[in-house]
Design an enzyme around this catalytic site. Structure first.
Site, PDB file in Angstrom:
ATOM      1  N   GLY A 140       2.902  -0.948   4.223  1.00 36.99           N
ATOM      2  CA  GLY A 140       3.029   0.448   3.816  1.00 36.99           C
ATOM      3  C   GLY A 140       4.491   0.819   3.624  1.00 36.99           C
ATOM      4  O   GLY A 140       5.099   0.552   2.586  1.00 36.99           O
ATOM      5  N   GLY A 141       5.073   1.410   4.661  1.00 40.15           N
ATOM      6  CA  GLY A 141       6.434   1.956   4.592  1.00 40.15           C
ATOM      7  C   GLY A 141       7.464   1.026   3.963  1.00 40.15           C
ATOM      8  O   GLY A 141       8.247   1.447   3.099  1.00 40.15           O
ATOM      9  N   GLU A 168      -5.549  -4.542  10.575  1.00 44.14           N
ATOM     10  CA  GLU A 168      -4.534  -3.502  10.725  1.00 44.14           C
ATOM     11  C   GLU A 168      -4.790  -2.715  12.010  1.00 44.14           C
ATOM     12  O   GLU A 168      -5.555  -1.746  12.005  1.00 44.14           O
ATOM     13  CB  GLU A 168      -4.571  -2.553   9.523  1.00 44.14           C
ATOM     14  CG  GLU A 168      -4.208  -3.227   8.223  1.00 44.14           C
ATOM     15  CD  GLU A 168      -3.550  -2.249   7.260  1.00 44.14           C
ATOM     16  OE1 GLU A 168      -2.469  -2.556   6.763  1.00 44.14           O
ATOM     17  OE2 GLU A 168      -4.107  -1.150   7.051  1.00 44.14           O
ATOM     18  N   HIS A 187      -9.527   1.282   4.680  1.00 44.54           N
ATOM     19  CA  HIS A 187      -8.270   1.531   5.403  1.00 44.54           C
ATOM     20  C   HIS A 187      -8.521   2.540   6.524  1.00 44.54           C
ATOM     21  O   HIS A 187      -9.297   3.488   6.347  1.00 44.54           O
ATOM     22  CB  HIS A 187      -7.200   2.042   4.431  1.00 44.54           C
ATOM     23  CG  HIS A 187      -5.835   2.043   5.048  1.00 44.54           C
ATOM     24  ND1 HIS A 187      -5.427   3.035   5.906  1.00 44.54           N
ATOM     25  CD2 HIS A 187      -4.819   1.150   4.964  1.00 44.54           C
ATOM     26  CE1 HIS A 187      -4.190   2.750   6.317  1.00 44.54           C
ATOM     27  NE2 HIS A 187      -3.802   1.610   5.769  1.00 44.54           N
ATOM     28  N   SER A 213       3.363  -1.852  10.323  1.00 47.46           N
ATOM     29  CA  SER A 213       4.814  -1.931  10.556  1.00 47.46           C
ATOM     30  C   SER A 213       5.408  -3.311  10.261  1.00 47.46           C
ATOM     31  O   SER A 213       6.286  -3.790  10.975  1.00 47.46           O
ATOM     32  CB  SER A 213       5.161  -1.478  11.981  1.00 47.46           C
ATOM     33  OG  SER A 213       4.777  -0.130  12.172  1.00 47.46           O
ATOM     34  N   GLU A 241      -6.880   4.983   7.518  1.00 45.71           N
ATOM     35  CA  GLU A 241      -6.626   6.391   7.161  1.00 45.71           C
ATOM     36  C   GLU A 241      -7.828   6.985   6.426  1.00 45.71           C
ATOM     37  O   GLU A 241      -8.120   8.176   6.572  1.00 45.71           O
ATOM     38  CB  GLU A 241      -5.338   6.483   6.325  1.00 45.71           C
ATOM     39  CG  GLU A 241      -4.114   6.268   7.208  1.00 45.71           C
ATOM     40  CD  GLU A 241      -2.899   5.691   6.495  1.00 45.71           C
ATOM     41  OE1 GLU A 241      -2.844   5.712   5.262  1.00 45.71           O
ATOM     42  OE2 GLU A 241      -1.997   5.197   7.208  1.00 45.71           O
ATOM     43  N   GLY A 259       2.471   2.532  10.622  1.00 45.62           N
ATOM     44  CA  GLY A 259       3.441   3.612  10.449  1.00 45.62           C
ATOM     45  C   GLY A 259       4.141   4.025  11.728  1.00 45.62           C
ATOM     46  O   GLY A 259       4.796   5.056  11.774  1.00 45.62           O
ATOM     47  N   ASN A 302       0.868  -1.167   0.000  1.00 45.12           N
ATOM     48  CA  ASN A 302       0.000   0.000   0.000  1.00 45.12           C
ATOM     49  C   ASN A 302       0.909   1.222   0.000  1.00 45.12           C
ATOM     50  O   ASN A 302       1.482   1.566   1.028  1.00 45.12           O
ATOM     51  CB  ASN A 302      -0.888  -0.029   1.255  1.00 45.12           C
ATOM     52  CG  ASN A 302      -1.731   1.225   1.387  1.00 45.12           C
ATOM     53  OD1 ASN A 302      -1.817   2.025   0.456  1.00 45.12           O
ATOM     54  ND2 ASN A 302      -2.352   1.402   2.548  1.00 45.12           N
ATOM     55  N   TRP A 303       1.030   1.831  -1.165  1.00 42.06           N
ATOM     56  CA  TRP A 303       1.964   2.957  -1.276  1.00 42.06           C
ATOM     57  C   TRP A 303       1.411   4.255  -0.710  1.00 42.06           C
ATOM     58  O   TRP A 303       2.132   5.243  -0.606  1.00 42.06           O
ATOM     59  CB  TRP A 303       2.363   3.155  -2.751  1.00 42.06           C
ATOM     60  CG  TRP A 303       3.375   2.157  -3.227  1.00 42.06           C
ATOM     61  CD1 TRP A 303       3.993   1.195  -2.479  1.00 42.06           C
ATOM     62  CD2 TRP A 303       3.899   2.029  -4.559  1.00 42.06           C
ATOM     63  NE1 TRP A 303       4.866   0.477  -3.267  1.00 42.06           N
ATOM     64  CE2 TRP A 303       4.817   0.975  -4.549  1.00 42.06           C
ATOM     65  CE3 TRP A 303       3.666   2.707  -5.760  1.00 42.06           C
ATOM     66  CZ2 TRP A 303       5.525   0.584  -5.698  1.00 42.06           C
ATOM     67  CZ3 TRP A 303       4.348   2.324  -6.898  1.00 42.06           C
ATOM     68  CH2 TRP A 303       5.279   1.270  -6.854  1.00 42.06           C
ATOM     69  N   LYS A 304       0.131   4.279  -0.423  1.00 46.97           N
ATOM     70  CA  LYS A 304      -0.498   5.498   0.113  1.00 46.97           C
ATOM     71  C   LYS A 304      -0.193   6.666  -0.835  1.00 46.97           C
ATOM     72  O   LYS A 304      -0.142   6.467  -2.037  1.00 46.97           O
ATOM     73  CB  LYS A 304      -0.033   5.744   1.550  1.00 46.97           C
ATOM     74  CG  LYS A 304      -0.176   4.468   2.403  1.00 46.97           C
ATOM     75  CD  LYS A 304       0.028   4.678   3.867  1.00 46.97           C
ATOM     76  CE  LYS A 304      -0.174   3.348   4.582  1.00 46.97           C
ATOM     77  NZ  LYS A 304      -0.084   3.475   6.032  1.00 46.97           N
TER      78      LYS A 304
HETATM   79  P1  PGA Z   1       2.852   0.494   7.535  1.00 45.82           P
HETATM   80  O1  PGA Z   1       1.386   0.682   6.878  1.00 45.82           O
HETATM   81  O2  PGA Z   1       3.394  -0.795   7.006  1.00 45.82           O
HETATM   82  O3  PGA Z   1       3.625   1.680   7.093  1.00 45.82           O
HETATM   83  O4  PGA Z   1       2.641   0.434   9.015  1.00 45.82           O
HETATM   84  C1  PGA Z   1       0.530  -0.409   6.693  1.00 45.82           C
HETATM   85  C2  PGA Z   1      -0.789   0.046   6.134  1.00 45.82           C
HETATM   86  O5  PGA Z   1      -1.306   1.078   6.561  1.00 45.82           O
HETATM   87  O6  PGA Z   1      -1.364  -0.606   5.233  1.00 45.82           O
END
Ligand code: PGA
Length: 245
Positions: free
Chosen positions: A229-230, A163, A94, A208, A96, A169, A8-10
């Site tokens: 994500g990251g 999640e 998600h 994470s 966010e 993050g 997930n590149w956001k």
């Molecule tokens: P993260 O994000 O790996 O940066 O914690 C995961 C996500 O929100 O899908």
């Protein structure tokens, strides 16, 4: 069960950065056949990514969708447009989106229904906040999000992702024990909804995830993949995640 690892590149990467990433990444994972590999770039980079992924073992997801088919919905993107751009999947619900864009369970459910109807694979996300965990509400929150988010939805083309918001993050991963406890609970909910089909559904963990902690998470019986994500933004790191075995 084939595991499922999604990036997930956001709100990261331009079109040229996306092309550059895929040029490096695709050869690194070309021999991987026991993992579904999915990448979700921002909308603007979807068609360039689709072009680069053609004929490879890497699949394309969008990070969001709107439930209407077309019309006066400024800024929104319809299911058929995602298919047209080359997406096979879409991330829905998600935290966010829920937190910053006020998506509630009803909106998430409409999105899941629309994606399903269009034939897109759904990566359905849910998870508790730190406050909810500390108040002992983790299981209630998750039960509500799944029951409402998946109301009226069949099990085909469905992947679900736990999640915990406190782990996204933050560098604070759920321990394998914490993840397994919730994943087993989620499996039971899915059995109530889908009977024995639930045993074949992939339940991803996200929050994470790194090349260092993925093996321990994937060793849990009910963790069937990851939403990253990251650590998905660099080719070597995401390739290591996909090749975690
Ligand atoms: P993260 O994000 O790996 O940066 O914690 C995961 C996500 O929100 O899908």
């Amino acid at each position: 069960m084939k595991s499922f690892i999604a990036a997930n590149w956001k709100m990261n990467k331009t079109i040229s950065e996306t092309r550059e990433f895929l040029r490096e990444f695709i050869p690194l994972v070309k021999n991987v056949s026991d993992v579904d590999i999915v990448i979700a770039p921002p909308f603007t980079a979807l068609s360039a990514a689709a072009e680069a992924m053609k004929g490879t073992n890497v699949q394309l997801a969008a990070q969001d969708i709107f439930w209407e088919e077309k019309g006066a919905f400024t800024g929104e993107v319809a299911p058929a447009m995602l298919l047209d751009a080359g997406c096979t999947h879409v991330i829905i619900g998600h935290s966010e989106r829920r937190q910053y864009f006020h998506e509630d369970d009803a909106a998430v459910n409409k999105k899941v229904k629309a994606a399903h109807k269009a034939g897109l694979g759904v990566i359905f996300c849910f998870g508790e906040s730190l406050g909810e965990r500390e108040a002992g509400k983790t299981f209630d929150v998750i039960r509500r999000e799944i029951d409402k988010g998946l109301e009226g939805i069949g099990a085909e083309n469905l992947v679900v992702a736990y999640e915990p918001i406190w782990a996204i993050g933050t560098g604070k991963t759920a321990s394998p024990e914490q993840a397994q406890e919730v994943h087993a609970f989620v499996r039971d909910i899915l059995r109530r909804l889908y009977g024995s089909t639930a045993d074949g559904l992939r339940i991803l963990y996200g929050g994470s995830v790194t090349p260092e902690n993925i093996s321990a998470l994937m060793a849990c019986p009910d963790v069937n993949g990851g939403l990253v994500g990251g650590a998905s933004l660099k080719t070597d790191s995401f390739a290591k995640l996909v090749c975690y075995k």
